[in-house]
Design a protein around this motif. Structure first.
Motif, PDB file in Angstrom:
ATOM      1  N   TYR A 260      -2.855  -1.090   8.427  1.00 27.21           N
ATOM      2  CA  TYR A 260      -3.971  -0.186   8.130  1.00 27.21           C
ATOM      3  C   TYR A 260      -3.755   0.452   6.765  1.00 27.21           C
ATOM      4  O   TYR A 260      -3.145   1.513   6.659  1.00 27.21           O
ATOM      5  N   GLY A 261      -4.205  -0.211   5.716  1.00 27.58           N
ATOM      6  CA  GLY A 261      -4.147   0.366   4.376  1.00 27.58           C
ATOM      7  C   GLY A 261      -5.559   0.642   3.920  1.00 27.58           C
ATOM      8  O   GLY A 261      -6.409   1.033   4.727  1.00 27.58           O
ATOM      9  N   THR A 262      -5.840   0.399   2.642  1.00 33.05           N
ATOM     10  CA  THR A 262      -7.186   0.530   2.100  1.00 33.05           C
ATOM     11  C   THR A 262      -8.144  -0.305   2.956  1.00 33.05           C
ATOM     12  O   THR A 262      -9.173   0.150   3.424  1.00 33.05           O
ATOM     13  N   GLY A 305      -8.682   2.260   5.719  1.00 32.73           N
ATOM     14  CA  GLY A 305      -8.351   3.607   5.246  1.00 32.73           C
ATOM     15  C   GLY A 305      -9.320   4.055   4.161  1.00 32.73           C
ATOM     16  O   GLY A 305      -9.514   5.262   3.942  1.00 32.73           O
ATOM     17  N   ALA A 306      -9.953   3.109   3.506  1.00 27.79           N
ATOM     18  CA  ALA A 306     -10.919   3.445   2.447  1.00 27.79           C
ATOM     19  C   ALA A 306     -12.102   4.222   3.012  1.00 27.79           C
ATOM     20  O   ALA A 306     -12.754   4.988   2.292  1.00 27.79           O
ATOM     21  N   ILE A 308     -11.825   6.555   5.117  1.00 20.74           N
ATOM     22  CA  ILE A 308     -11.339   7.949   5.118  1.00 20.74           C
ATOM     23  C   ILE A 308     -11.355   8.493   3.681  1.00 20.74           C
ATOM     24  O   ILE A 308     -11.680   9.659   3.455  1.00 20.74           O
ATOM     25  N   GLN A 309     -11.056   7.623   2.725  1.00 17.70           N
ATOM     26  CA  GLN A 309     -11.166   8.042   1.313  1.00 17.70           C
ATOM     27  C   GLN A 309     -12.607   8.427   0.995  1.00 17.70           C
ATOM     28  O   GLN A 309     -12.862   9.352   0.227  1.00 17.70           O
ATOM     29  N   VAL A 324      -8.208  14.296   8.447  1.00 17.96           N
ATOM     30  CA  VAL A 324      -9.263  13.665   9.252  1.00 17.96           C
ATOM     31  C   VAL A 324      -8.958  13.780  10.744  1.00 17.96           C
ATOM     32  O   VAL A 324      -9.859  13.953  11.569  1.00 17.96           O
ATOM     33  N   GLY A 405       1.265   0.490   7.899  1.00 17.57           N
ATOM     34  CA  GLY A 405       0.328   0.876   6.839  1.00 17.57           C
ATOM     35  C   GLY A 405       0.009   2.365   6.901  1.00 17.57           C
ATOM     36  O   GLY A 405       0.225   3.025   7.936  1.00 17.57           O
ATOM     37  N   GLY A 406      -0.525   2.891   5.790  1.00 18.45           N
ATOM     38  CA  GLY A 406      -0.736   4.333   5.608  1.00 18.45           C
ATOM     39  C   GLY A 406      -1.499   5.013   6.732  1.00 18.45           C
ATOM     40  O   GLY A 406      -1.157   6.126   7.134  1.00 18.45           O
ATOM     41  N   ALA A 407      -2.555   4.372   7.262  1.00 18.70           N
ATOM     42  CA  ALA A 407      -3.374   5.033   8.277  1.00 18.70           C
ATOM     43  C   ALA A 407      -2.791   4.895   9.685  1.00 18.70           C
ATOM     44  O   ALA A 407      -3.289   5.521  10.627  1.00 18.70           O
ATOM     45  N   VAL A 409      -0.196   6.132  10.735  1.00 20.25           N
ATOM     46  CA  VAL A 409       0.456   7.394  11.134  1.00 20.25           C
ATOM     47  C   VAL A 409      -0.494   8.239  11.982  1.00 20.25           C
ATOM     48  O   VAL A 409      -0.066   9.180  12.642  1.00 20.25           O
TER      49      VAL A 409
HETATM   50  P1  ADP Z   1      -2.610   0.562   0.383  1.00 16.39           P
HETATM   51  O1  ADP Z   1      -1.271  -0.097   0.522  1.00 16.39           O
HETATM   52  O2  ADP Z   1      -3.777  -0.324   0.666  1.00 16.39           O
HETATM   53  O3  ADP Z   1      -2.761   1.339  -0.902  1.00 16.39           O
HETATM   54  P2  ADP Z   1      -1.577   2.523   2.268  1.00 16.39           P
HETATM   55  O4  ADP Z   1      -0.844   1.731   3.306  1.00 16.39           O
HETATM   56  O5  ADP Z   1      -0.783   3.313   1.289  1.00 16.39           O
HETATM   57  O6  ADP Z   1      -2.683   1.650   1.548  1.00 16.39           O
HETATM   58  O7  ADP Z   1      -2.537   3.517   3.069  1.00 16.39           O
HETATM   59  C1  ADP Z   1      -3.431   4.361   2.395  1.00 16.39           C
HETATM   60  C2  ADP Z   1      -4.738   4.456   3.170  1.00 16.39           C
HETATM   61  O8  ADP Z   1      -4.509   5.113   4.414  1.00 16.39           O
HETATM   62  C3  ADP Z   1      -5.783   5.261   2.425  1.00 16.39           C
HETATM   63  O9  ADP Z   1      -6.985   4.517   2.423  1.00 16.39           O
HETATM   64  C4  ADP Z   1      -5.939   6.535   3.239  1.00 16.39           C
HETATM   65  O10 ADP Z   1      -7.285   6.976   3.271  1.00 16.39           O
HETATM   66  C5  ADP Z   1      -5.465   6.136   4.612  1.00 16.39           C
HETATM   67  N1  ADP Z   1      -4.790   7.229   5.324  1.00 16.39           N
HETATM   68  C6  ADP Z   1      -3.697   7.920   4.931  1.00 16.39           C
HETATM   69  N2  ADP Z   1      -3.364   8.862   5.849  1.00 16.39           N
HETATM   70  C7  ADP Z   1      -4.268   8.766   6.849  1.00 16.39           C
HETATM   71  C8  ADP Z   1      -4.476   9.433   8.095  1.00 16.39           C
HETATM   72  N3  ADP Z   1      -3.660  10.401   8.513  1.00 16.39           N
HETATM   73  N4  ADP Z   1      -5.509   9.046   8.851  1.00 16.39           N
HETATM   74  C9  ADP Z   1      -6.330   8.038   8.462  1.00 16.39           C
HETATM   75  N5  ADP Z   1      -6.191   7.381   7.314  1.00 16.39           N
HETATM   76  C10 ADP Z   1      -5.178   7.721   6.519  1.00 16.39           C
END
Ligand code: ADP
Length: 497
Positions: A260-262, A305-306, A308-309, A324, A405-407, A409
């Motif tokens: 779960y990234g962008t 995750g985008a 959420i951005q 969020v 991935g970032g989201a 968590v």
């Molecule tokens: P990438 O490697 O694609 O840059 P990351 O794995 O670093 O992405 O994750 C970043 C993404 O996770 C962003 O799009 C951000 O909006 C989303 N994100 C970060 N923290 C949270 C959260 N607590 N809840 C939901 N989305 C999140």
């Protein structure tokens, strides 16, 4: 100790892992993105190499380990991004063309019109799209002065980012021009059935074979570098998503991970036989070890995750992504609101480039909390769609889905995911799956672990999320989502007519 080089789209990272896969040190540097024209995206290859080298040195220094203690290097990289360089002096002829770059849409459209899509799909497991490397190589040969002539004379080398890093890591010693099977399988020049470059595809794209690197296993020593002062073997290579699948220890057919990234990337291990996907998911090489290829089905969600951005930057209803969860928990449900974040169209299993974002079901009582919750649900629902299609294609039922991935968590999102997919979700203690996969491939390659079973024992789960939603409620969510997706479909086209 293992050194993982993680060359991503926006930054170069290096992580040192010990034999228990614990992180000892890491370093990261962002680099410049170039947008020379609308839809074009480039990277400076020298900057990629320099930042990657610098972060590796920094991580080694931070860890306080002498290079002699680094048993092996593993490389993982942004996939499909391609560049052309001179074999004599190692100078790139042009910036690297990044996977996101759409400049070759027309070339791809023409090949489709000429009826080549099916051959390409059958041989490569990929859809005919500018995303992959072949059309970008073709563009470089046709547009860089003197490139085609030099290529015909065997003076040039082409490579994905793994190739470029290894060339530079070995340039002082025994220059290596190699790539691994996972990276090769993203070029659209590689036949996933034979495990080699394909003459018919090369002819179709008008690319001379002499340009291409030798294909090696994803695990096993393939080169040695002395740039860190001591000879260190390079024994692991994989494209980022395959590396994450390996880092999640998804070694058996039927095991899957979602990052779960962008965007969200879902890969399902399908074992030693490639299979055709009825939902137009990609069939790709998961890894090759001891000359044996294993395959994966791959599907992605553009707006993960985008989304959420967008809540943060577009709507301004949160200040940072982590807010969020708190906001979404202010309400018990979305109050009937559904968000279809088809901002850039919809991917698998819909494949509708003309779909556009839709927020529906609002009433006077709708608040930003409902919208935040709908945004979280939309990520889980899109992942559920892809994962379901994947399970149908592979005629398998997931026992669990491993996440990173970032989201990932976000506990509420993970619980929703489990509920909507009706599959348990497992989050590992080490969520740096991509770098971890490269380290594991490298460690396996030099015998730190004798088998993938041994790696499975080191891999540790941290959190589990079990489906709790009653069936009827899940079905209600899925039906409402399907209705909303249908309404978001074909929108841009309709608008033009
Ligand atoms: P990438 O490697 O694609 O840059 P990351 O794995 O670093 O992405 O994750 C970043 C993404 O996770 C962003 O799009 C951000 O909006 C989303 N994100 C970060 N923290 C949270 C959260 N607590 N809840 C939901 N989305 C999140």
């Amino acid at each position: 100790m293992l050194l993982a080089l993680d060359q991503g789209t926006t930054s170069s990272r290096a992580i040192i892992f010990d034999d228990n896969l614990l992180i000892q040190a890491s370093a990261q540097k962002e680099f410049q993105q170039y947008y020379p024209q609308s839809g074009w995206v480039e990277h400076d290859p020298e900057e990629i190499w320099n930042t990657q080298y610098e972060v590796a040195c920094e991580a080694i220094e931070k860890a306080g380990v002498p290079p002699v203690q680094i048993q092996s290097i593993g490389i993982t990289n942004q996939r499909e991004t391609i560049l052309l360089w001179n074999r004599q002096d190692g100078k790139p002829l042009h910036n690297a063309i990044v996977w996101q770059d759409r400049r070759t849409s027309e070339t791809c459209r023409k090949l489709r019109e000429d009826g080549h899509e099916e051959t390409i799909r059958e041989k490569t497991g990929l859809v005919l799209d500018p995303y992959f490397s072949a059309s970008k190589i073709r563009w470089l040969l046709d547009n860089v002065d003197g490139a085609r002539e030099a290529a015909e004379e065997g003076k040039l080398a082409v490579g994905t980012i793994d190739s470029w890093l290894i060339w530079n890591l070995t340039k002082g010693v025994d220059k290596k021009h190699i790539t691994d099977a996972t990276n090769a399988s993203r070029t659209q020049l590689y036949n996933i059935h034979t495990g080699d470059w394909d003459e018919e595809l090369l002819a179709l794209w008008n690319i001379p074979r002499s340009l291409l690197p030798e294909i090696v296993d994803s695990s096993g020593t393939c080169a040695e570098t002395e740039v860190f002062g001591k000879a260190i073997p390079i024994s692991g290579i994989a494209g980022d998503q395959q590396s994450a699948l390996f880092g999640q220890a998804c070694f058996q057919p039927g095991m899957a991970k979602c990052t779960y990234g962008t965007g969200c990337f879902i890969l399902l291990n399908i074992g030693e036989k490639p299979m055709h996907s009825a939902s137009r998911l990609l069939t790709t090489v998961a890894w090759s070890i001891n000359g044996r290829l294993e395959y994966a089905l791959e599907g992605s969600v553009f707006m993960g995750g985008a989304t959420i951005q967008w809540l943060r930057d577009g709507l301004g209803i949160i200040q940072n992504a982590s807010e969020v969860e708190t906001l979404a928990l202010e309400v018990e449900d979305t109050g009937g609101v559904v968000l279809v974040p088809a901002f850039t169209g919809l991917g698998a299993p819909y494949w509708d480039p003309d779909a556009r974002g839709l927020l529906i079901g609002m009433t006077r009582g709708t608040s930003r909390a409902h919208i935040a919750r709908a945004a979280l649900e939309s990520i889980a629902l899109q992942v559920a769609d892809v994962t379901k299609a994947m399970q149908d294609d592979a005629r398998t039922t997931l026992r669990e889905l491993r996440v990173d991935g970032g989201a990932s968590v976000n506990n509420s999102l993970m619980q929703l995911q489990s509920d909507l997919l009706d599959v348990p979700i497992v989050r590992p203690s080490q969520t740096e799956s991509t770098a971890l996969g490269a380290a594991c491939l490298a460690g396996l390659g030099v015998g730190i672990w004798k088998s993938t079973e041994q790696i499975s024992k080191v891999w540790q789960a941290d959190a589990h999320f079990k489906p709790e939603m009653p069936n009827s409620e899940r079905q209600h969510h899925l039906n409402r989502w399907a209705k909303a997706v249908d309404r978001a479909g074909n929108w841009d086209k309709e608008d033009q007519s």
